[in-house]
Design an enzyme around this catalytic site. Structure first.
Site, short mmCIF file in Angstrom:
data_model
loop_
_atom_site.label_atom_id
_atom_site.label_comp_id
_atom_site.label_asym_id
_atom_site.label_seq_id
_atom_site.Cartn_x
_atom_site.Cartn_y
_atom_site.Cartn_z
N ARG A 14 0.83 -1.21 0.00
CA ARG A 14 0.00 0.00 0.00
C ARG A 14 0.86 1.26 0.00
O ARG A 14 0.41 2.32 -0.42
CB ARG A 14 -0.96 -0.01 1.20
CG ARG A 14 -1.94 -1.18 1.20
CD ARG A 14 -2.66 -1.36 -0.14
NE ARG A 14 -3.73 -2.33 -0.09
CZ ARG A 14 -3.62 -3.61 -0.42
NH1 ARG A 14 -2.45 -4.09 -0.84
NH2 ARG A 14 -4.65 -4.43 -0.35
N GLY A 47 3.64 8.69 25.73
CA GLY A 47 2.45 9.02 24.94
C GLY A 47 2.76 9.29 23.48
O GLY A 47 2.05 8.81 22.59
N ASP A 53 14.48 5.04 26.84
CA ASP A 53 13.59 5.49 27.92
C ASP A 53 14.00 4.77 29.19
O ASP A 53 14.10 3.53 29.20
CB ASP A 53 12.12 5.18 27.59
CG ASP A 53 11.15 6.03 28.40
OD1 ASP A 53 11.36 6.14 29.63
OD2 ASP A 53 10.20 6.58 27.82
N ARG A 70 -3.16 6.28 27.52
CA ARG A 70 -2.73 6.88 26.26
C ARG A 70 -1.48 6.26 25.65
O ARG A 70 -1.22 6.42 24.46
CB ARG A 70 -2.46 8.39 26.47
CG ARG A 70 -1.29 8.64 27.40
CD ARG A 70 -1.28 10.01 28.02
NE ARG A 70 -0.16 10.16 28.97
CZ ARG A 70 -0.16 9.69 30.20
NH1 ARG A 70 -1.21 9.02 30.67
NH2 ARG A 70 0.88 9.86 30.99
N ASP A 126 9.41 14.58 27.54
CA ASP A 126 8.47 15.49 28.20
C ASP A 126 9.16 16.55 29.05
O ASP A 126 8.57 17.09 29.97
CB ASP A 126 7.47 14.71 29.05
CG ASP A 126 8.15 13.94 30.19
OD1 ASP A 126 9.40 13.98 30.26
OD2 ASP A 126 7.45 13.31 30.98
N THR A 167 16.02 17.69 28.30
CA THR A 167 16.31 16.61 27.35
C THR A 167 16.12 17.08 25.92
O THR A 167 16.92 16.76 25.04
CB THR A 167 15.41 15.39 27.63
OG1 THR A 167 15.64 14.93 28.97
CG2 THR A 167 15.72 14.26 26.65
N CYS A 204 16.51 27.90 18.36
CA CYS A 204 16.07 29.10 17.64
C CYS A 204 14.61 29.41 17.94
O CYS A 204 14.19 30.57 17.92
CB CYS A 204 16.24 28.91 16.12
SG CYS A 204 17.94 28.76 15.55
N CYS A 247 2.17 15.66 32.23
CA CYS A 247 0.81 15.12 32.25
C CYS A 247 0.35 14.79 33.66
O CYS A 247 -0.84 14.89 33.97
CB CYS A 247 0.75 13.86 31.38
SG CYS A 247 1.20 14.13 29.65
N CYS A 255 21.86 32.42 17.58
CA CYS A 255 21.57 31.21 18.37
C CYS A 255 22.87 30.63 18.93
O CYS A 255 23.81 30.35 18.17
CB CYS A 255 20.87 30.17 17.49
SG CYS A 255 20.59 28.59 18.34
#
Length: 267
Positions: A23, A50, A71, A82, A139, A143, A185, A198, A255
């Site tokens: 496909r 998430g 992670d 989620r 999150d 990082t 930037c 969250c 920057c």
């Protein structure tokens, strides 16, 4: 758009691959050559929560040859609302390893490297250098900025997403191109470390799916050479009203992260 340069050996699809990815192959803009580039690529995903969940699922199902997932967190019951790459049976397990199990069951042809660690700047430099595209699915700002610095140094494209409450954002930093703006930037390295976690503010479950799936789409376009990426464009999504907005941004000549790179390229 230009194809993101990859170092992987050419992958020639066998009959099973031609059927599995048929496909994609039917799309004139992608075709066999684009799919083979996807299958020969290496993508680094920072975070298996998430955003990282839909990112990893779609990249694996699309046939990205190698996925490295980083992670150091473990699956918690509150994540399952989620974070769809995990299951209740894996509560307490490391998220990278949990994701690896799901992805290998989904597509055994994909090599999945699970790293249960919080990457230091030196480790990020190593991981980013080995990848073709990097996806920021974390999150916290510290990082994000560390990943950005590594991508700027290595000249690797960075797809960035964020989601909290009903608000999501998405952009791509085309750092494989000499004149592209970087994350710094757009977002200065100031303020609180976390970008509205969250656990404190909540998050609408499908929102991370919308943003994460769009991140995967950006990565696949970079790898295959089809379509137009979000270079210099920040997409903002309000899930409560189902409205998208877009703002344009440019490289900051002053920057502190990427100015020296551009100065060197201009000599």
């Amino acid at each position: 758009m230009s194809v993101c340069p990859t170092r992987a050996a050419h992958v020639e699809l066998d009959d099973q691959g031609l059927l599995r990815y048929s496909r994609h192959i039917l799309l004139d803009e992608l075709g066999v050559e684009g799919q083979e580039r996807i299958c020969g690529a290496h993508v680094l995903v920072i975070g298996a929560g998430g955003l990282g969940s839909p990112v990893a699922l779609y990249l694996a199902s699309a046939g990205v040859g190698t996925l490295t997932i980083v992670d150091d967190d473990v699956v918690d019951l509150t994540n399952l609302q989620r974070q769809i790459v995990h299951t209740e049976a894996r509560v307490g397990q490391n998220k990278a390893y949990s994701a690896q199990q799901t992805l290998q069951a989904l597509n055994p042809q994909v090599q999945v490297h699970a790293l249960a660690e919080r990457a230091t700047p030196a480790r990020l430099a190593e991981l980013v250098a080995a990848a073709d595209v990097v996806l920021d699915c974390c999150d916290n700002f510290s990082t994000r900025h560390a990943v950005n610095r590594a991508c700027v140094a290595a000249g690797k494209p960075l797809v960035s997403g964020a989601a909290v409450q009903f608000s999501g954002q998405l952009t791509t930093f085309a750092l494989h191109e000499a004149d592209a703006p970087c994350y710094h930037c757009l977002f200065a390295e100031e303020g609180e470390d976390s970008d509205s976690p969250c656990a404190t503010f909540g998050v609408f479950a499908p929102l991370v799916g919308i943003i994460g799936t769009a991140q995967a789409a950006e990565a696949l376009k970079l790898l295959s050479g089809c379509g137009e990426i979000l270079r210099g464009r920040l997409q903002l999504y309000d899930a409560s009203s189902a409205r998208w907005k877009e703002m344009k941004y440019q490289r900051d000549p002053a920057c502190p992260v990427c100015a020296q790179r551009h100065a060197g390229a201009g000599r």
